[in-house]
Scaffold this active site. Structure first.
Site, mmCIF file in Angstrom:
data_model
loop_
_atom_site.group_PDB
_atom_site.id
_atom_site.type_symbol
_atom_site.label_atom_id
_atom_site.label_comp_id
_atom_site.label_asym_id
_atom_site.label_seq_id
_atom_site.Cartn_x
_atom_site.Cartn_y
_atom_site.Cartn_z
ATOM 1 N N ILE A 59 0.850 -1.192 0.000
ATOM 2 C CA ILE A 59 0.000 0.000 0.000
ATOM 3 C C ILE A 59 0.882 1.236 0.000
ATOM 4 O O ILE A 59 1.814 1.352 0.800
ATOM 5 C CB ILE A 59 -0.918 0.027 1.241
ATOM 6 C CG1 ILE A 59 -1.938 -1.105 1.184
ATOM 7 C CG2 ILE A 59 -1.604 1.391 1.377
ATOM 8 C CD1 ILE A 59 -2.992 -0.970 0.117
ATOM 9 N N LYS A 60 0.554 2.169 -0.891
ATOM 10 C CA LYS A 60 1.239 3.461 -0.922
ATOM 11 C C LYS A 60 0.270 4.531 -0.444
ATOM 12 O O LYS A 60 -0.832 4.662 -0.967
ATOM 13 C CB LYS A 60 1.725 3.761 -2.341
ATOM 14 C CG LYS A 60 2.716 4.915 -2.402
ATOM 15 C CD LYS A 60 2.080 6.193 -2.846
ATOM 16 C CE LYS A 60 3.138 7.258 -3.114
ATOM 17 N NZ LYS A 60 2.583 8.515 -3.621
#
Length: 355
Positions: free
Chosen positions: A237-238
């Site tokens: 996840i960014k």
């Protein structure tokens, strides 16, 4: 190494390096490690090719074998316009220089557009993991609109030898349901073909700005965006670093009804400290089983100090690394590589521990 990090942090050094979290215990987290693929993904539904590409990502660059990642993302030529992105350093109109910077900077991987990576794939795809960003928001429609649409297919990424794909969802926007469906389908196909997936979990809604406070950066809202992202099987996840909290409460003022929340989010699971706010983001990524990488942010006057600060917060919160683009490519290549090395040094420094 720790003294240089302290120098970059300045007056915040003690607060950031010595903070002891009293919210979600570090012992509850799956901290990044060299055995993360074995510890987390080997028990999942990801096939052997996905495991191999994840291991390749974790085994590349200066952070190889640490469990942490430093990724160079250059999709701003579409997202922010090429002129606005590359005017400071026109060398990066040439896509090969983007890949060269990732290699020179010791990155684990390079994330960019179909055009950039396709044009360089035969020369470099075997040297550094390619991550093809398959959707974008373009800024040429008048007036500007904000909608992530597909620019590339999963098959095109696979055919060029990419190790992974990336995509963005604007959670909270009118178009988010369609984007969620498109990206979920793309991620499933990428996993079938053996590529890992990275999701840019961004918030986008004008109502998320209330007065002087921008709740696009609220820990509770970004945390929930992360939880939606891991639900569609993002492997990483960014997210942007949180700067505030209380988004759900603010948007429920004056009799409005928005989402659902619990007061314990604000009294027990978080505190105003940036490390604790970021730890809540990590917790929403299945307690760190899915790695959280934070954004390096826009380029400015104090890029090295800001990048190191973000890396320290991410690492001490339990995050997996940084994805930093503009701070690196909007300067000469050697300086950009040095900035990437400064970020990586935080993750290599044993004195910077989980809070």
């Amino acid at each position: 190494m720790i003294e240089k990090i302290r120098e970059y942090l300045g007056q915040e050094a003690d607060d950031l390096l010595e903070h002891v979290s009293q919210t979600i215990p570090a012992s509850d987290l799956y901290a990044p490690s060299a055995t993360a693929v074995d510890d987390v993904f080997a028990a999942s539904n990801r096939n052997n090719r996905v495991l191999g590409n994840l291991q390749r990502l974790l085994g590349t660059g200066r952070l190889a074998g640490t469990g942490y990642v430093s990724i160079l993302p250059v999709d701003q030529g579409i997202e922010h316009s090429a002129g606005a992105s590359f005017a400071k350093n026109p060398a990066y109109f040439n896509p090969e220089n983007i890949v060269k910077l990732a290699l020179e900077g010791g990155c684990n991987g390079v994330a960019s557009t179909l055009g950039v990576l396709a044009l360089t794939s035969r020369k470099y795809a075997h040297k550094i993991p390619f991550i093809v960003k398959i959707n974008h928001n373009e800024l040429l429609t008048y007036p500007n609109k904000f909608d992530q649409v597909m620019f590339a297919s999963v098959q095109q990424a696979y055919d060029m030898g990419a190790a992974g794909i990336g995509a963005t969802i604007y959670f909270g926007s009118d178009e988010s349901t369609r984007q969620l469906q498109e990206v979920s389908e793309a991620f499933a196909r990428a996993h079938e073909l053996g590529m890992f997936t990275i999701l840019w979990c961004y918030l986008r809604n004008p109502q998320f700005k209330q007065g002087k406070t921008d709740y696009h950066l609220a820990a509770d809202l970004t945390g929930q965006a992360n939880h939606l992202g891991v639900t569609i099987e993002a492997d990483i996840i960014k997210q942007k670093l949180p700067e505030t909290n209380g988004g759900f409460k603010a948007l429920n003022m004056e009799g409005s009804s928005y989402g659902k929340t619990d007061e314990r989010i604000y009294t027990e699971l978080t505190s105003p400290h940036p490390i604790d706010l970021t730890r809540y983001q990590v917790a929403n990524c299945y307690m760190g089983r899915i790695g959280l990488i934070n954004s390096g942010g826009a380029s400015g006057e104090n890029d090295f100090a800001e990048a190191v600060r973000t890396a320290v917060i991410n690492k001490r919160a339990g995050g997996m690394g940084l994805i930093s683009g503009r701070k690196a490519f909007q300067r000469p290549m050697q300086e950009g590589a040095a900035l990437l090395h400064a970020i990586q040094d935080v993750y290599l420094c044993k004195e910077v521990t989980l809070a």
